[in-house]
Design an enzyme around this catalytic site. Structure first.
Site, PDB file in Angstrom:
ATOM      1  CG  HIS A   1      -2.133  -0.852   1.034  1.00 34.87           C
ATOM      2  ND1 HIS A   1      -3.299  -0.676   1.734  1.00 34.87           N
ATOM      3  CD2 HIS A   1      -2.361  -1.895   0.201  1.00 34.87           C
ATOM      4  CE1 HIS A   1      -4.195  -1.561   1.347  1.00 34.87           C
ATOM      5  NE2 HIS A   1      -3.650  -2.321   0.417  1.00 34.87           N
TER       6      HIS A   1
ATOM      7  CE1 TYR B   1      -1.243   3.849   9.621  1.00 30.98           C
ATOM      8  CE2 TYR B   1       0.066   2.636   8.016  1.00 30.98           C
ATOM      9  CZ  TYR B   1      -1.081   2.771   8.766  1.00 30.98           C
ATOM     10  OH  TYR B   1      -2.076   1.819   8.686  1.00 30.98           O
TER      11      TYR B   1
ATOM     12  N   PRO C   1      -4.495   0.272  18.633  1.00 28.10           N
ATOM     13  CG  PRO C   1      -6.422  -0.833  17.919  1.00 28.10           C
ATOM     14  CD  PRO C   1      -5.800  -0.213  19.132  1.00 28.10           C
TER      15      PRO C   1
ATOM     16  CE  LYS D   1       3.878   3.053  13.492  1.00 27.44           C
ATOM     17  NZ  LYS D   1       4.207   2.582  12.147  1.00 27.44           N
TER      18      LYS D   1
ATOM     19  CE1 TYR E   1      -5.320   3.838   8.745  1.00 20.87           C
ATOM     20  CE2 TYR E   1      -5.840   3.743  11.074  1.00 20.87           C
ATOM     21  CZ  TYR E   1      -5.100   3.301  10.003  1.00 20.87           C
ATOM     22  OH  TYR E   1      -4.147   2.331  10.187  1.00 20.87           O
TER      23      TYR E   1
HETATM   24  C1  PHB Z   1      -5.896  -4.387  10.573  1.00 18.08           C
HETATM   25  O1  PHB Z   1      -5.933  -4.632   9.373  1.00 18.08           O
HETATM   26  O2  PHB Z   1      -6.241  -5.247  11.410  1.00 18.08           O
HETATM   27  C2  PHB Z   1      -5.477  -3.052  11.029  1.00 18.08           C
HETATM   28  C3  PHB Z   1      -4.980  -2.144  10.125  1.00 18.08           C
HETATM   29  C4  PHB Z   1      -4.580  -0.882  10.550  1.00 18.08           C
HETATM   30  C5  PHB Z   1      -4.695  -0.546  11.879  1.00 18.08           C
HETATM   31  C6  PHB Z   1      -5.167  -1.460  12.789  1.00 18.08           C
HETATM   32  C7  PHB Z   1      -5.569  -2.716  12.374  1.00 18.08           C
HETATM   33  O3  PHB Z   1      -4.311   0.693  12.285  1.00 18.08           O
END
Ligand code: PHB
Ligand code: APR
Length: 391
Positions: free
Chosen positions: A72, A386, A289, A293, A198
């Protein structure tokens, strides 16, 4: 029984450290409380930083990742339907890879099977002894029989609930609990997005992730004490449609195959070592989450610790082990502030004392996102963190 390094816990931290040691010809035994099936069934994180991908590549552990990982180039950030792409490649020349922790654990275990590693599953009563002196050892029960594992070093890779952290005398913990958690689902439907989304919405945070081109992973902010029984599949899709909705974009729905609620916390220990014991991964720190990280921090710890152990055991040079705790914690506190920043910016803070304070907080978060959308400097900082700080 005797080994060089006794590793407690066969999560990503313990399994990866085993491979690092094996490559250097250093003996190890892994003691794991649960069964192999249980380990393989756990659905957790899903994003690998570029540094994590590089480490797996250097160890020759990236065959499955190359085949199934999704590269990505950035993420989408959104507030109330307005979506903005943060392009990591353009901003900092780096990418991330979507690859489930479950797939990583499966691959690391398969590679351990192939090289014949000593991993004991379903061991009970693990206790650590003699960490201050020159003869550390671990006692345990395996299939009802008591055993003792003598070693040079013990690595506590036994997660947040394991016995290693409590074995460090005088350890302090720095902690923040959030009054919310994430309701996560897996759904049999192709992702409705290229990069992860997000989203901040007055009803709460939502995000769209994925596990493959066939399976979507989605999350909703819920109150910490909510019960999953109150969330029917229809209610979940309804909330996702509302919070992720954006003009001209469609969220495709599919059969939900897994759903659960996880509370969120930030947690860091005051030290990652004591005598001959070294902590790694969730045993030493937990992040919410939002910044993706947790898994990457576990990989960063064991990369550092693995190098230090090789220097110590092969070359008799203790400098790496002496400096391990400080080095791991220095990196971890940077990761902690990023995870907290992302979490605070994107969640609805109902804990504010009254409606006016809640509204002020929410509007300042919208301001924060709009500043970010308009500032290349701010986006570079997000992208740098990130995509991952150096190991
Ligand atoms: C996930 O795909 O489980 C996932 C992706 C990004 C995040 C948290 C979890 O920030
Ligand atoms: N004896 C032996 N093993 C134990 C014990 C015990 N008493 N207690 C816990 N364990 C095992 C757990 O069963 C688990 O398999 O230690 C392992 C720890 O693994 P994880 O919790 O996955 O932790 P870690 O390897 O540090 O990986 C961190 O996991 O929670 C996610 O977001 C986090 O992605 C990050 C990753």
């Amino acid at each position: 029984m005797r080994t060089k390094v006794a590793i407690i816990g066969a999560g990503p931290a313990g399994l990866l450290l085993g491979h690092i040691l094996q490559r250097a010809g250093i003996g190890f035994t892994i003691l794991e409380r649960t069964s192999r099936e249980h380990l393989l069934g756990r659905i957790r994180a899903g994003v690998l930083e570029q540094g994590s991908v590089d480490v797996l590549g250097e160890l020759g552990l990236d065959a499955d990742l190359r085949e199934r990982g999704l590269t990505h180039h950035g993420i989408h950030l959104q507030h109330e339907g307005q979506r903005h792409h943060v392009d990591f490649v353009d901003l900092v020349g780096r990418t991330v890879t979507i690859y489930g922790q479950q797939a990583l654990v499966r691959h690391l275990l398969a590679e351990h099977d192939r090289i014949g590693s000593d991993i004991r599953f379903e061991v009970a009563d693990v206790e650590l002894h003699g960490l201050d002196g020159s003869s550390p050892h671990v006692s345990f029960t395996d299939g009802g029989t008591a055993g003792v594992l003598d070693c040079d070093v013990v690595v506590g890779a036994d997660g947040y609930h394991g016995p290693s952290r409590p074995a460090v005398p005088g350890l302090r913990a720095f902690e923040r609990e959030y009054p919310f958690g994430w309701l996560g689902i897996l759904a049999d439907v192709p992702p409705s997005t290229d990069d992860l989304i997000y989203a901040l919405h007055p009803d709460g945070f939502a995000m769209h992730s994925m596990r493959s081109l066939e399976v979507s992973r989605l999350y909703l902010q819920v109150d910490r004490d909510e019960s999953i029984d109150d969330w029917s599949d229809a209610r979940i899709w309804d909330a996702l449609q509302t919070r992720l909705g954006s003009d001209g974009w469609t969220l495709h729905e599919g059969a939900i195959t897994e759903k659960s609620i996880t509370p969120m916390r930030s947690f860091v220990v005051s030290t990652m070592s004591h005598g001959r014991l070294f902590l790694a991964g969730d045993a030493g720190h937990i992040v919410p989450p939002t910044g993706a990280k947790g898994l990457n921090s576990a990989i960063a710890d064991v990369t550092l610790l693995g190098r230090a152990l090789v220097r110590s055991i092969r070359d008799g040079d203790e400098a790496g082990l002496d400096g391990y705790s400080d080095a791991a914690l220095a990196r971890q506190w940077k990761v902690q502030q990023f995870s907290q920043w992302m979490t605070d910016m994107l969640h609805v803070h109902r804990e504010a004392p009254d409606a006016s304070a809640r509204d002020f907080r929410y509007r300042s978060q919208v301001g924060q996102l709009e500043y970010l959308f308009g500032s290349r400097h701010a986006q570079e900082s997000l992208a740098e963190q990130y995509a991952g700080l150096p190991f």
